[in-house]
Design an enzyme around this catalytic site. Sequence first.
Site, PDB file in Angstrom:
ATOM      1  CD1 TRP A   1       0.828  -0.302   3.060  1.00 11.08           C
ATOM      2  CD2 TRP A   1      -0.801   1.139   3.570  1.00 11.08           C
ATOM      3  NE1 TRP A   1       1.076   0.163   4.333  1.00 11.08           N
ATOM      4  CE2 TRP A   1       0.085   1.053   4.677  1.00 11.08           C
ATOM      5  CE3 TRP A   1      -1.912   1.980   3.670  1.00 11.08           C
ATOM      6  CZ2 TRP A   1      -0.088   1.778   5.853  1.00 11.08           C
ATOM      7  CZ3 TRP A   1      -2.088   2.703   4.854  1.00 11.08           C
ATOM      8  CH2 TRP A   1      -1.184   2.603   5.919  1.00 11.08           C
ATOM      9  CG  ASP A   2       4.795   0.873   1.519  1.00 15.62           C
ATOM     10  OD1 ASP A   2       3.960  -0.006   1.806  1.00 15.62           O
ATOM     11  OD2 ASP A   2       5.857   1.020   2.146  1.00 15.62           O
TER      12      ASP A   2
ATOM     13  CD  GLU B   1       2.170  -4.170   9.000  1.00 20.58           C
ATOM     14  OE1 GLU B   1       3.390  -4.255   9.270  1.00 20.58           O
ATOM     15  OE2 GLU B   1       1.720  -4.205   7.849  1.00 20.58           O
TER      16      GLU B   1
ATOM     17  CE  LYS C   1       6.016  -2.086  11.446  1.00 23.51           C
ATOM     18  NZ  LYS C   1       5.843  -3.306  10.615  1.00 23.51           N
ATOM     19  CD  GLN C   2       2.320   1.842   9.771  1.00 23.35           C
ATOM     20  OE1 GLN C   2       3.339   1.199   9.567  1.00 23.35           O
ATOM     21  NE2 GLN C   2       1.508   2.184   8.799  1.00 23.35           N
TER      22      GLN C   2
END
Length: 756
Positions: free
Chosen positions: A344-345, A484, A596-597
Amino acid sequence: MQDLLFHNSQLDEEILDSTGWNVIEREFQPAKQHHKETVFTLGNGYLGTRGTFEEGYPNDSSATLIHGIYDDVAITQTELVNCPNWLPLVIKVGGERFRLDSGEILRYERRLDLRLGIISRDVSWRSPTGHTLEFHFERFVSLADQHVLAIRCQITSVDFDGEVSVEVAFHSDPSTQGVKHWKTLNHNGVNNIIWLHSQTIHSTIQLGMAAKLVFEGEDIAPIQLHHAECPKLQTNFVIQSGQTVSLEKIVTVYTSRETPTPSELALIRLVTMPSYTTLLAAHIASWEQQWHDSDILIEGDLKAQLSVRYNLFQLLAAAPRYDDRVSIPPKTLSGFEYSGHIFWDTEIFILPFLTLTQPALARNLLSYRYHTLLGARRKAQEAGYSGAMYAWESATTGDEVTPRWLRTENGDMVRIWCGDIEVHINTDIAYAAWHYWAYTGDDQWMRDYGAEIILDTSVFWESRVEWNAQRECYDIRHVIGPDENHDRIDNNAFTNLMVKWHLQSALALFDWLKQAYPNVATQLEDKLNLVNQRLEKWAEISNNLFVNHDHETGLIEQFEGFFDLEDVNLADYEPRTKSMQGLLGVEATSQKQILKQPDVLMLLYLLRDQYNHKTLKANWDYYNPRTDHSYGSSLGPAINAILACDLNQPLEAYTHFMRAALVDLEDVRLNAAKGVHAASAGGVWQTVVFGFAGIRMTQFGPVACPNLPSGWTRLKFRLKWRNEFYEFDLAGSENTNYMQQHLVSSNHQSTIEAAA
């Protein structure tokens, strides 16, 4: 103090120059070898070559990666393979081989000229027997002709009178992280030309490569062809003190993805190739056009200027120009991590930059998702669902290639669930397709490609949701959101609310299609079974998806049960050089409120027009301190920077921004050796444009509401919206505090001035 870290520090003096266009290395440090190989990567949208030396160096990680050249491998199923190395250029001085691990380096400078797309290197070298020579290397991978690569080397004797020999060759049998993927079908040479014909072992993709050696100067011995494991060209000459000899290695490369006879075409092209100077001029002109449309000018902050341009350079170097069946991997074409798979980046982080500056390149990347729809449909069917379910990691066909098991930083083998349940990829792709259409007005692409993507992924959501009779709402259970650190969770807010947006957008799109292109609407209606009952179900689902959103406080729970997890203070674990997951382990981290993000914050960014300041502030205050900014994910800092701008926290915004901007140049996360952080690079552009410049897209085009960092005296860039270019020239608050916007088109030009 942490907030001031990036704002006040100076970028390594080795790497800065006053123009804001050159990345400079003034000392070769073997310990930083692999990091600098990444930094000095060159690409042209067809291939990328890591910044290894032409003469080689012990344990270097040389790589040339070509879009779409995958081959079978264990665990990850398929990987983008390391192609034969075109760089080798061996120089011997009086029988002693020139290498940086031999003799003495008297002076060294390597330079990446971002404006011209050229790497140059100057070395003053004393041989083990005391002879001093100066070497100037220059190389480029042509942006004007993606099949052309070139090296120029100038050798100047300072105090050596004697014989110098030169050899050029290919390394025909490279490995990809220890795995061999190539077999040589044929290789040969004639006169001053050599060629190589290879094929991947499993996917049987053929590659043809040809090279010629050209000398400028007198008294050069005839070039000789030597046959060994791979042919090489060799010649020698006598050099005198003060004399300079110049040589050029020009290479052509094709694969069977472009032509059924790659080696023949490579050879034919090489024979008729113009001079190095002519090739270089065309290459420079192509980069000039790229920068004309995509450059960002920053005055008052040289560090930010150089780092922004570096990130944009690597994205432009990786974006395919003539191929819509490939996409940009997370490490571009600069490293092996993630096996060159597509995530998806590309859609969420990279595409906004290309959509608004180079829309033709954005169209190529989105068309890749159309060409992999069959793989997405196969995945949905295999999982027991309808419609299209895009792979979390995709390669050639669009079938799922995410590994099921991986080894952690601690050496443990853990089950990877992303390929099974990180389903937000469906909406990420739909989101990118919709916004490409909204920003470009490309009705033809939406009609022929995008509509089917958005509608068939909506069919999937209809089959994926579950009715919860007790709560009288729809659940999406057993998923992974952007964060994640937590897997196999229920009702991830990012996923559910993006699905709500997705289904509502699909309904609006189908209404448009029926009015604008009724024949196409009828075809898709039949193909995807878009009966009224199904469309009504989409509306019902979108209105009844479960989200734990406290409307009084504005706080949104990341997923069902997140607030029940153990809370921790991340400051208690400082200082550290590992992610929290690396310190605590996968299972322990999953039981804590450690991100994580950004997850909820990512949602609030993508759907920023739907949420008010109160909601953003409440969720920022809760989730920002619980996010592993330093070593969690490189995808997070840029998003945090933009939201900090929205919250008028300029110092916080700048800290996150520079963490993203310097992730490769300064190796902020200590993993740049593995390749360029492509998503972070795209996020850097978004931070400047959507964060500091405050760009908002309206029905009349983009408008700015700038909030520039302290010290920035000027910010200038162009955006292309519906075939019109808008030029923004923004002044910092310490100057006149104004904004100029120029609308430039072939039909008219106007200037609008507004208060910042």
